[in-house]
Every structure is written in C-alpha cells, then in structure tokens.
Design a protein around this motif. Structure first.
Motif, short mmCIF file in Angstrom:
data_model
loop_
_atom_site.label_atom_id
_atom_site.label_comp_id
_atom_site.label_asym_id
_atom_site.label_seq_id
_atom_site.Cartn_x
_atom_site.Cartn_y
_atom_site.Cartn_z
N CYS A 157 44.93 50.27 30.47
CA CYS A 157 43.77 50.12 31.36
C CYS A 157 44.18 49.49 32.69
O CYS A 157 43.89 50.02 33.76
N ILE A 158 44.89 48.38 32.63
CA ILE A 158 45.29 47.68 33.85
C ILE A 158 46.28 48.52 34.66
O ILE A 158 46.18 48.60 35.89
N ARG A 159 47.22 49.19 34.01
CA ARG A 159 48.16 50.07 34.73
C ARG A 159 47.40 51.16 35.48
O ARG A 159 47.74 51.49 36.62
N SER A 160 46.36 51.71 34.86
CA SER A 160 45.60 52.78 35.53
C SER A 160 44.85 52.24 36.75
O SER A 160 44.75 52.92 37.76
N ILE A 161 44.36 51.02 36.66
CA ILE A 161 43.67 50.41 37.81
C ILE A 161 44.67 50.16 38.93
O ILE A 161 44.42 50.47 40.10
N GLU A 162 45.81 49.60 38.59
CA GLU A 162 46.83 49.27 39.58
C GLU A 162 47.41 50.52 40.23
O GLU A 162 47.94 50.45 41.34
N ALA A 163 47.33 51.66 39.56
CA ALA A 163 47.86 52.91 40.11
C ALA A 163 47.03 53.44 41.27
O ALA A 163 47.47 54.35 41.98
N HIS A 164 45.83 52.89 41.45
CA HIS A 164 44.94 53.35 42.52
C HIS A 164 44.76 52.23 43.54
O HIS A 164 44.21 51.17 43.22
N PRO A 165 45.20 52.44 44.77
CA PRO A 165 45.06 51.40 45.80
C PRO A 165 43.60 50.97 45.95
O PRO A 165 42.68 51.76 45.77
N SER A 166 43.42 49.70 46.27
CA SER A 166 42.08 49.15 46.43
C SER A 166 42.07 48.16 47.57
O SER A 166 43.07 47.48 47.82
N THR A 167 40.95 48.08 48.26
CA THR A 167 40.79 47.08 49.32
C THR A 167 40.31 45.75 48.76
O THR A 167 40.21 44.78 49.50
N LEU A 168 40.01 45.71 47.47
CA LEU A 168 39.49 44.50 46.85
C LEU A 168 40.60 43.66 46.24
O LEU A 168 41.51 44.19 45.60
N GLU A 169 40.51 42.36 46.43
CA GLU A 169 41.38 41.44 45.71
C GLU A 169 40.89 41.43 44.26
O GLU A 169 39.69 41.30 44.00
N ARG A 170 41.81 41.59 43.30
CA ARG A 170 41.41 41.70 41.90
C ARG A 170 41.96 40.56 41.06
O ARG A 170 43.09 40.13 41.26
#
Length: 147
Positions: A19-32
């Motif tokens: 799950c976390i790898r899939s989130i990290e694979a997509h750039p985001s403007t949000l601090e997570r």
C-alpha cells in the motif's frame, strides 16, 4: 504546504508495505505522514492495540496520533493507481475514492440511502464503461464513504 496523516489499520505487514509503496510511486504535493496501527504484536507499527482486530478502535488510535488536520483512513489492501488522488481527496472535508477490485470492477464508489433498498454501494460490481465511469469520477454527494 498542505499536509496529510494517512492512518492504515492492519495485521498484515506485506499489505501495508505494498500500500505505502503504491502511494510513494505517485508524486504528491502533500507532505505525508503514515500511521500504521496494528494488533499484531509481531508487526512493526506506529501504534499497537491489544485484543482482537477492531477497525474502529484502531482508526481512533491512529487518528489520536495524527500530526496533521487532514486525515486519510486507508485500508491496508488499497493500491494507489493515479497521481493526484490524494490531492483530490484533500479538496473536501469528507471524501472517499472509487475503490476497484483486482479485476477493475467497482468495489465502492460511495453509499446512498433510499429507493426502499436501504444502504446501497453505488456501481458495485460494474466494469468501467462509457456510461458509468464519467459519473463515478465526478465529485458528488453520497450518504457515506468507506476507507
């Protein structure tokens, strides 16, 4: 910069990692910030709760630990498919995503109440289609959302 706390209740390390790898694979403007909550004593987690798996109790424990005012409650079996999904969720006070089964049929796209059938999951089991899909990707009000 807008920031988000992502609370993931789980008892399965492999699911959380995917799950976390899939989130990290997509750039985001949000601090997570990730907050993994588990009742599995052998699992590495940010928050441990004792007893049987209790989703509500685990979510509450994770939210209590959140640093940010915007919180995403995420099931451990969710895989992020698109860039921008987190930003889209963060535009609203309460929101939910379209969740798909592995075969790409709709698992969840919101719950509506009415029509004499009680709560109904919108589009459940439907495949991507030109008639249905534009409606599922449109911001709209529903009675409830899930993690």
């Amino acid at each position: 910069m807008k920031s988000v706390s992502i609370v993931i209740p789980s008892r399965t390390p492999a699911l959380v990692e995917r799950c976390i790898r899939s989130i990290e694979a997509h750039p985001s403007t949000l601090e997570r910030e990730y907050i993994v909550v588990s009742n599995n004593p052998q699992m590495s987690a940010d928050v441990h709760v004792s007893g049987l798996f209790n989703f509500s109790m685990m979510v509450n424990a994770g939210v209590a630990r959140a640093k940010h005012s915007f919180v995403v409650l995420l099931n451990d079996d969710v895989i992020a498919l698109d860039t921008g999904w987190l930003e889209a969720l963060s535009r609203h006070d309460v929101s939910g995503a379209v969740l798909l089964y592995p075969d790409k049929t709709v698992q969840h796209a919101g719950v509506v109440i009415g029509g004499g059938k009680g709560p109904v999951h919108i589009g459940m089991g439907e495949k991507r289609s030109p008639q249905l899909w534009p409606w599922l990707t449109t911001t709209r009000e529903v009675s409830a959302v899930t993690a």
